[in-house]
Design a protein around this motif. Structure first.
Motif, PDB file in Angstrom:
ATOM      1  N   ASP A  86      -2.097   4.937  -6.352  1.00  0.00           N
ATOM      2  CA  ASP A  86      -0.848   4.284  -6.729  1.00  0.00           C
ATOM      3  C   ASP A  86      -0.368   4.835  -8.071  1.00  0.00           C
ATOM      4  OD1 ASP A  86       1.332   2.738  -6.310  1.00  0.00           O
ATOM      5  OD2 ASP A  86       0.375   0.829  -6.766  1.00  0.00           O
ATOM      6  N   ARG A  87       0.872   4.589  -8.370  1.00  0.00           N
ATOM      7  CA  ARG A  87       1.432   4.972  -9.662  1.00  0.00           C
ATOM      8  C   ARG A  87       1.766   3.692 -10.429  1.00  0.00           C
ATOM      9  NH1 ARG A  87       7.079   4.302  -9.930  1.00  0.00           N
ATOM     10  NH2 ARG A  87       8.109   4.083  -7.914  1.00  0.00           N
ATOM     11  N   PRO A  88       1.968   3.794 -11.722  1.00  0.00           N
ATOM     12  CA  PRO A  88       2.314   2.583 -12.465  1.00  0.00           C
ATOM     13  C   PRO A  88       3.600   1.979 -11.929  1.00  0.00           C
ATOM     14  CG  PRO A  88       1.838   4.415 -13.944  1.00  0.00           C
ATOM     15  CD  PRO A  88       1.908   4.988 -12.566  1.00  0.00           C
ATOM     16  N   ARG A  89       3.637   0.678 -11.849  1.00  0.00           N
ATOM     17  CA  ARG A  89       4.820  -0.040 -11.372  1.00  0.00           C
ATOM     18  C   ARG A  89       5.386  -0.872 -12.515  1.00  0.00           C
ATOM     19  NH1 ARG A  89       6.109   2.363  -6.484  1.00  0.00           N
ATOM     20  NH2 ARG A  89       4.133   3.163  -5.707  1.00  0.00           N
ATOM     21  N   PRO A  90       6.657  -1.149 -12.481  1.00  0.00           N
ATOM     22  CA  PRO A  90       7.224  -1.948 -13.571  1.00  0.00           C
ATOM     23  C   PRO A  90       6.603  -3.340 -13.625  1.00  0.00           C
ATOM     24  CG  PRO A  90       8.832  -1.567 -11.806  1.00  0.00           C
ATOM     25  CD  PRO A  90       7.644  -0.743 -11.479  1.00  0.00           C
ATOM     26  N   ARG A  93       0.820  -1.214   0.000  1.00  0.00           N
ATOM     27  CA  ARG A  93       0.000   0.000   0.000  1.00  0.00           C
ATOM     28  C   ARG A  93       0.852   1.260   0.000  1.00  0.00           C
ATOM     29  NH1 ARG A  93      -2.142  -0.746   5.097  1.00  0.00           N
ATOM     30  NH2 ARG A  93      -0.779   0.817   5.969  1.00  0.00           N
ATOM     31  N   ARG A  94       2.058   1.213   0.567  1.00  0.00           N
ATOM     32  CA  ARG A  94       2.839   2.422   0.795  1.00  0.00           C
ATOM     33  C   ARG A  94       3.058   3.218  -0.484  1.00  0.00           C
ATOM     34  NH1 ARG A  94       7.015   4.873  -0.386  1.00  0.00           N
ATOM     35  NH2 ARG A  94       7.621   3.163  -1.745  1.00  0.00           N
ATOM     36  N   ARG A  95       2.828   4.507  -0.371  1.00  0.00           N
ATOM     37  CA  ARG A  95       3.134   5.427  -1.466  1.00  0.00           C
ATOM     38  C   ARG A  95       3.781   6.652  -0.863  1.00  0.00           C
ATOM     39  NH1 ARG A  95       1.548   7.776  -6.486  1.00  0.00           N
ATOM     40  NH2 ARG A  95       3.792   7.886  -6.237  1.00  0.00           N
ATOM     41  N   SER A  96       4.634   7.277  -1.621  1.00  0.00           N
ATOM     42  CA  SER A  96       5.185   8.547  -1.164  1.00  0.00           C
ATOM     43  C   SER A  96       4.094   9.615  -1.229  1.00  0.00           C
ATOM     44  CB  SER A  96       6.347   8.957  -2.056  1.00  0.00           C
ATOM     45  OG  SER A  96       7.405   8.034  -1.919  1.00  0.00           O
ATOM     46  N   VAL A  97       4.155  10.536  -0.285  1.00  0.00           N
ATOM     47  CA  VAL A  97       3.250  11.701  -0.299  1.00  0.00           C
ATOM     48  C   VAL A  97       4.138  12.938  -0.294  1.00  0.00           C
ATOM     49  CG1 VAL A  97       1.469  12.946   0.978  1.00  0.00           C
ATOM     50  CG2 VAL A  97       1.407  10.441   0.882  1.00  0.00           C
ATOM     51  N   THR A 104       8.086  11.061   2.216  1.00  0.00           N
ATOM     52  CA  THR A 104       8.752  11.047   0.910  1.00  0.00           C
ATOM     53  C   THR A 104      10.253  11.148   1.128  1.00  0.00           C
ATOM     54  OG1 THR A 104       6.952  11.982  -0.389  1.00  0.00           O
ATOM     55  CG2 THR A 104       9.123  12.268  -1.279  1.00  0.00           C
ATOM     56  N   TRP A 105      10.974  10.340   0.390  1.00  0.00           N
ATOM     57  CA  TRP A 105      12.439  10.301   0.395  1.00  0.00           C
ATOM     58  C   TRP A 105      12.900  11.222  -0.724  1.00  0.00           C
ATOM     59  CZ3 TRP A 105      15.290   4.906   0.050  1.00  0.00           C
ATOM     60  CH2 TRP A 105      16.657   5.098  -0.178  1.00  0.00           C
ATOM     61  N   LEU A 106      13.496  12.349  -0.340  1.00  0.00           N
ATOM     62  CA  LEU A 106      13.969  13.328  -1.332  1.00  0.00           C
ATOM     63  C   LEU A 106      15.473  13.549  -1.173  1.00  0.00           C
ATOM     64  CD1 LEU A 106      11.334  16.221  -1.093  1.00  0.00           C
ATOM     65  CD2 LEU A 106      11.312  14.255  -2.639  1.00  0.00           C
ATOM     66  N   THR A 107      16.069  13.968  -2.269  1.00  0.00           N
ATOM     67  CA  THR A 107      17.444  14.457  -2.169  1.00  0.00           C
ATOM     68  C   THR A 107      17.445  15.967  -2.487  1.00  0.00           C
ATOM     69  OG1 THR A 107      17.743  13.479  -4.351  1.00  0.00           O
ATOM     70  CG2 THR A 107      18.826  12.380  -2.505  1.00  0.00           C
ATOM     71  N   GLU A 108      16.960  16.321  -3.660  1.00  0.00           N
ATOM     72  CA  GLU A 108      16.931  17.708  -4.128  1.00  0.00           C
ATOM     73  C   GLU A 108      18.357  18.282  -4.161  1.00  0.00           C
ATOM     74  OE1 GLU A 108      13.815  19.222  -1.460  1.00  0.00           O
ATOM     75  OE2 GLU A 108      12.394  18.953  -3.108  1.00  0.00           O
ATOM     76  N   TRP A 109      18.479  19.556  -4.529  1.00  0.00           N
ATOM     77  CA  TRP A 109      19.819  20.103  -4.777  1.00  0.00           C
ATOM     78  C   TRP A 109      20.682  20.129  -3.515  1.00  0.00           C
ATOM     79  CZ3 TRP A 109      21.825  24.272  -2.244  1.00  0.00           C
ATOM     80  CH2 TRP A 109      20.938  25.145  -1.636  1.00  0.00           C
TER      81      TRP A 109
HETATM   82  C1  LIG Z   1      17.687   8.278  -3.490  1.00  0.00           C
HETATM   83  C2  LIG Z   1      16.366   8.868  -3.881  1.00  0.00           C
HETATM   84  C3  LIG Z   1      16.253  10.234  -4.052  1.00  0.00           C
HETATM   85  C4  LIG Z   1      15.050  10.809  -4.447  1.00  0.00           C
HETATM   86  N1  LIG Z   1      14.981  12.164  -4.607  1.00  0.00           N
HETATM   87  C5  LIG Z   1      13.856  12.715  -5.069  1.00  0.00           C
HETATM   88  C6  LIG Z   1      13.788  14.119  -5.278  1.00  0.00           C
HETATM   89  O1  LIG Z   1      14.734  14.848  -5.024  1.00  0.00           O
HETATM   90  N2  LIG Z   1      12.635  14.628  -5.785  1.00  0.00           N
HETATM   91  C7  LIG Z   1      11.550  13.816  -6.077  1.00  0.00           C
HETATM   92  O2  LIG Z   1      10.531  14.320  -6.541  1.00  0.00           O
HETATM   93  N3  LIG Z   1      11.577  12.492  -5.843  1.00  0.00           N
HETATM   94  C8  LIG Z   1      12.695  11.918  -5.357  1.00  0.00           C
HETATM   95  N4  LIG Z   1      12.727  10.571  -5.132  1.00  0.00           N
HETATM   96  C9  LIG Z   1      11.540   9.745  -5.458  1.00  0.00           C
HETATM   97  C10 LIG Z   1      10.517   9.640  -4.310  1.00  0.00           C
HETATM   98  O3  LIG Z   1      11.133   9.302  -3.102  1.00  0.00           O
HETATM   99  C11 LIG Z   1       9.464   8.554  -4.603  1.00  0.00           C
HETATM  100  O4  LIG Z   1      10.093   7.302  -4.690  1.00  0.00           O
HETATM  101  C12 LIG Z   1       8.706   8.790  -5.871  1.00  0.00           C
HETATM  102  O5  LIG Z   1       8.007   9.983  -5.760  1.00  0.00           O
HETATM  103  C13 LIG Z   1       7.752   7.629  -6.191  1.00  0.00           C
HETATM  104  O6  LIG Z   1       6.819   7.443  -5.206  1.00  0.00           O
HETATM  105  P1  LIG Z   1       6.556   6.036  -4.488  1.00  0.00           P
HETATM  106  O7  LIG Z   1       7.564   5.945  -3.351  1.00  0.00           O
HETATM  107  O8  LIG Z   1       5.136   6.127  -3.993  1.00  0.00           O
HETATM  108  O9  LIG Z   1       6.729   4.963  -5.499  1.00  0.00           O
HETATM  109  C14 LIG Z   1      13.910   9.978  -4.688  1.00  0.00           C
HETATM  110  C15 LIG Z   1      14.019   8.595  -4.479  1.00  0.00           C
HETATM  111  C16 LIG Z   1      15.221   8.049  -4.079  1.00  0.00           C
HETATM  112  C17 LIG Z   1      15.302   6.548  -3.874  1.00  0.00           C
END
Ligand SMILES: Cc1cc2nc3c(=O)[nH]c(=O)nc-3n(C[C@H](O)[C@H](O)[C@H](O)COP(=O)(O)O)c2cc1C
Length: 193
Positions: free
Chosen positions: A178-182, A14-18, A139-144
């Motif tokens: 959900d989003r499309p998955r491979p 179920r988990r999705r990023s928000v 949500t797991w982000l890195t960004e600049w």
């Molecule tokens: C290492 C890593 C860095 C990420 N950095 C970003 C980011 O900077 N910006 C972004 O929009 N999504 C980023 N993502 C993607 C989101 O974390 C997320 O996986 C994506 O939005 C898909 O959503 P889901 O987790 O529901 O499949 C990153 C994912 C990973 C694994």
């Protein structure tokens, strides 16, 4: 195929990023945060090196991180427009809690650095799963900021340390679709006998 209802499987299915803008408070309690960090620190770790650490941004510390981000952007572009300034100021305040996951991977006599980096990724994912299991979204982000050595230094990273991710945590404003998955057919092969 029968659906599997075991709670961990259900959570992972179920988990999705928000997105951070769709995460609201209240964030995790101190106890919940402690639980999530303890789970993250149980990540598989060849050599028991703990090649990762965590940096918690909460409360006013989120705003300070935003000010540091803005300072760097202004150094690059003193004429930065107001909208962009506000984006930087709010970069770490979009959600109630941000946890920076930091790789400390370094040369080691036995354990390849690559494996230490993989362990840090695993720790980050364990953290994501834990906060979701506690009822939050993330949500797991890195960004600049993750890739800018000035920002990394400003928040206290050593030269060899890298940002694995900034995990934004909060309560979802709505249930994400959900989003499309491979397709497994595209990514799975059976090694032939
Ligand atoms: C290492 C890593 C860095 C990420 N950095 C970003 C980011 O900077 N910006 C972004 O929009 N999504 C980023 N993502 C993607 C989101 O974390 C997320 O996986 C994506 O939005 C898909 O959503 P889901 O987790 O529901 O499949 C990153 C994912 C990973 C694994």
């Amino acid at each position: 195929m029968n659906e599997i209802f075991e709670p961990t499987i259900a959570l992972l299915q179920r988990r999705r990023s928000v997105a951070p803008v769709n995460l609201t408070g209240p964030g995790p309690t101190e106890r919940e945060l402690d639980t999530a960090l303890r789970i993250a620190s149980r990540a598989p770790d060849h050599g028991k090196l703990a090649p990762w650490r965590f940096l918690v941004f909460e409360g006013a510390a989120r705003e300070r991180a935003g000010r540091l981000a803005l300072e760097i952007k202004l150094a690059d572009d003193p004429l930065l427009d107001e909208a962009s300034r506000q984006i930087e100021l709010g970069r770490f305040s979009r959600s109630p809690l941000v946890i920076g996951v930091i790789s400390r991977a370094a040369p080691h006599v036995k354990i390849p650095e690559w494996e230490q980096v993989l362990s840090a990724g695993a720790a980050c994912m364990e953290l994501v799963i834990a906060v979701n299991a506690l009822g939050y979204a993330s949500t797991w982000l890195t960004e600049w900021c993750a890739y800018d050595v000035r920002f990394r230094t400003a928040i206290g990273l050593a030269e060899h340390e890298r940002i694995v991710g900034f995990v934004h945590v909060g309560r979802p404003k709505f249930a994400p679709e959900d989003r499309p998955r491979p397709a497994l057919a595209d990514i799975v092969a059976r090694f032939p006998a």
